[in-house]
Design a protein around this motif. Structure first.
Motif: not given
Ligand SMILES: COC(=O)c1cc2cc(CO)sc2[nH]1
Length: 244
Positions: A88, A90, A114-116, A137-139, A141, A143, A145-146
Motif C-alpha cells: 500500500p 500513495p 508500511g509505517r513511519y 494506492s486506495i485513493g 489522501y 494515511l 500506514g498501510g
Molecule cells: C507509511 O505510510 C504508508 O505506508 C502508507 C500507505 C498508504 C496508502 C495510502 C492511500 O492509498 S496513504 C499511505 N501511507
C-alpha cells in the motif's frame, strides 16, 4: 487463496477474523496469516525503524526485518509461481474493482504494511526477486500506514472468491452493471415517518421493477459520478435495456 499480512500492528487486522472473511478462513476457503514484523528483529528493543539517510523528519522502516519477514513468507529457494506482494502506497496503482477481480484470481497474496515515513526502498527491489511486487494506492489522501488500505483491499478481493459470501447472485448483479451506481433499496414498513416506498416496488411487476431500478441507477450515476459514464455508454446501456 493464501493471504499474508505483515505489519507492526497485527491487531489492526483483527476485524478480518469477523463476519464473512472470518468464516471463510475457518472453512479453509481463505488461509489468512497476519505476521508481526517485530518478530523478525533480533535486538531486545525489537527495533524496526531508524533515521532517514539524507535527513528530514520522521523515521524509515529498516530493511533487514522486512528481508527476514519476506523470506519467511517465500524462501528464496521456493518453487512455483511467485506470490503477488501488494505494498500500500500513495505512489501506487489506484485500486479499483477491476484490480479486485484480477487479484481475486491469485493463489497467494502478501500485503506489506508500511509505517513511519515508509519502507527502505531496497526492500521493494529485493522483494522483486521472489514476488510480483505491486505498489497500490486506495485513493489520494494521506494515511499513517498501510493497514487500513489492506483492510479495504482484502474485503474487496476476498468477497469475490467463490464460497466467501453466501449469495453469489449479488456478485453477478454487480458485475453486469459495474459502471453504474447501485439503485436505492427499501424494506418494510411501506410507509415510514410520512415517507412512502416507490409504488412500482410494491406491485410485483418484475419488468417494471427492473426498469425503475435501471432508471434510478442511470439517474444516480449521472448526478453523482458523471465521470463513470460517457454519452456512448448511455446509448449502449439504453440499447442493452431495449434488448433485455
Ligand atoms: C507509511 O505510510 C504508508 O505506508 C502508507 C500507505 C498508504 C496508502 C495510502 C492511500 O492509498 S496513504 C499511505 N501511507
Amino acid at each position: 487463496m493464501r493471504l499474508d499480512v505483515i505489519s507492526i500492528f497485527p491487531e489492526y487486522l483483527q476485524p478480518l477474523s469477523l463476519s464473512l472473511i472470518g468464516r471463510a478462513a475457518e472453512e479453509g476457503i481463505l488461509d489468512l496469516n497476519v505476521t508481526n514484523l517485530r518478530d523478525f528483529t533480533e535486538d531486545k528493543h525489537r527495533k524496526v525503524d531508524d533515521t532517514p539517510y539524507g535527513g528530514g523528519a520522521g523515521m524509515v522502516m529498516m530493511p533487514e526485518p522486512w528481508g527476514r519477514a519476506l523470506d519467511a513468507v517465500r524462501p528464496a529457494d521456493a518453487q512455483g509461481p511467485k506470490p503477488t506482494l501488494i505494498v500500500p502506497s500513495p505512489a501506487g496503482r489506484v485500486f479499483d474493482q477491476q484490480m479486485a477481480y484480477e487479484l481475486a484470481e491469485e493463489e497467494h497474496l502478501v500485503f506489506a504494511c508500511g509505517r513511519y515515513e515508509g519502507i527502505d526502498e531496497r526492500v521493494v527491489d529485493y522483494a522483486r526477486e521472489n514476488f510480483n511486487v505491486i505498489p497500490v494506492s486506495i485513493g489520494d489522501y494521506v494515511l499513517n500506514g498501510g493497514e487500513v488500505a489492506v483492510m479495504v483491499m482484502v474485503e474487496a478481493i476476498a468477497r469475490l472468491i467463490p464460497g466467501v459470501i453466501g449469495n453469489p447472485e449479488s456478485l453477478v448483479e454487480e458485475s453486469h452493471s459495474d459502471v453504474l451506481l447501485e439503485y436505492p433499496v427499501y424494506t418494510k414498513p411501506a410507509s415510514w415517518r410520512g415517507r412512502e416506498v416507490p409504488e412500482v416496488l410494491l406491485g410485483g411487476n418484475h419488468q417494471r421493477v427492473g426498469r425503475f431500478r435501471r432508471d434510478e441507477q442511470i439517474k444516480r450515476t449521472a448526478a453523482r459520478r458523471p465521470d463513470l459514464i460517457t454519452q456512448m455508454d448511455v446509448q449502449s446501456l439504453n440499447r442493452r435495456d431495449r434488448d433485455a
